[in-house]
Design a protein around this motif. Sequence first.
Motif, PDB file in Angstrom:
ATOM      1  N   MET A  18       0.824  -1.207   0.000  1.00 27.31           N
ATOM      2  CA  MET A  18       0.000   0.000   0.000  1.00 27.31           C
ATOM      3  C   MET A  18       0.861   1.262   0.000  1.00 27.31           C
ATOM      4  O   MET A  18       0.526   2.247  -0.667  1.00 27.31           O
ATOM      5  CB  MET A  18      -0.944  -0.005   1.205  1.00 27.31           C
ATOM      6  CG  MET A  18      -2.068  -1.001   1.063  1.00 27.31           C
ATOM      7  SD  MET A  18      -3.386  -0.893   2.287  1.00 27.31           S
ATOM      8  CE  MET A  18      -2.529  -1.011   3.816  1.00 27.31           C
ATOM      9  N   SER A  22       0.770   3.990  -3.013  1.00 26.11           N
ATOM     10  CA  SER A  22       0.508   5.402  -2.725  1.00 26.11           C
ATOM     11  C   SER A  22       1.638   6.289  -3.238  1.00 26.11           C
ATOM     12  O   SER A  22       1.391   7.393  -3.717  1.00 26.11           O
ATOM     13  CB  SER A  22       0.283   5.620  -1.228  1.00 26.11           C
ATOM     14  OG  SER A  22       1.456   5.340  -0.505  1.00 26.11           O
ATOM     15  N   ILE A  25       1.249   7.007  -6.847  1.00 29.61           N
ATOM     16  CA  ILE A  25       0.234   8.018  -7.116  1.00 29.61           C
ATOM     17  C   ILE A  25       0.711   9.403  -6.684  1.00 29.61           C
ATOM     18  O   ILE A  25       0.536  10.385  -7.404  1.00 29.61           O
ATOM     19  CB  ILE A  25      -1.081   7.649  -6.401  1.00 29.61           C
ATOM     20  CG1 ILE A  25      -1.635   6.365  -7.013  1.00 29.61           C
ATOM     21  CG2 ILE A  25      -2.095   8.771  -6.488  1.00 29.61           C
ATOM     22  CD1 ILE A  25      -2.771   5.745  -6.229  1.00 29.61           C
ATOM     23  N   LEU A  26       1.318   9.506  -5.532  1.00 29.07           N
ATOM     24  CA  LEU A  26       1.669  10.810  -4.964  1.00 29.07           C
ATOM     25  C   LEU A  26       2.869  11.478  -5.633  1.00 29.07           C
ATOM     26  O   LEU A  26       2.885  12.697  -5.766  1.00 29.07           O
ATOM     27  CB  LEU A  26       1.921  10.672  -3.463  1.00 29.07           C
ATOM     28  CG  LEU A  26       0.687  10.348  -2.633  1.00 29.07           C
ATOM     29  CD1 LEU A  26       1.067  10.124  -1.183  1.00 29.07           C
ATOM     30  CD2 LEU A  26      -0.342  11.451  -2.754  1.00 29.07           C
TER      31      LEU A  26
END
Length: 113
Positions: A18, A22, A25-26
């Motif tokens: 996870m 993330s 994406i970030l």
Amino acid sequence: MSTRHKERLMRVVLQVVMILVSLLILIPLLIMLLGAFKNSAEVTAFDLALPQKWLFENFKAVFEQGKLLLVLKTVFLLPLFLPELPYWSVHWRRLYLRGEAADFPDSCIIFSL
């Protein structure tokens, strides 16, 4: 290995996955956000470095040249005047996919475009 250790290992693996997702994406979002304040030469470097000089003029150019205010007005005001637009669009597409769109009023086809 006991069930308790397997569960703990699975939780750790899940948390690592996870965190990696993330970051996938970030990091691009952060690059775009920082790029909005950079000049053309700095943007092409495509890195996470802070801009040497924070350029707020880029936003002015987007609003003026990109006619962003017109787009925002359209996006937020159109649903006020045509609240049934999303319903007819979705409903017509369902009928079209089932082969029943011929019985549907022609005016609704315009709304679905």
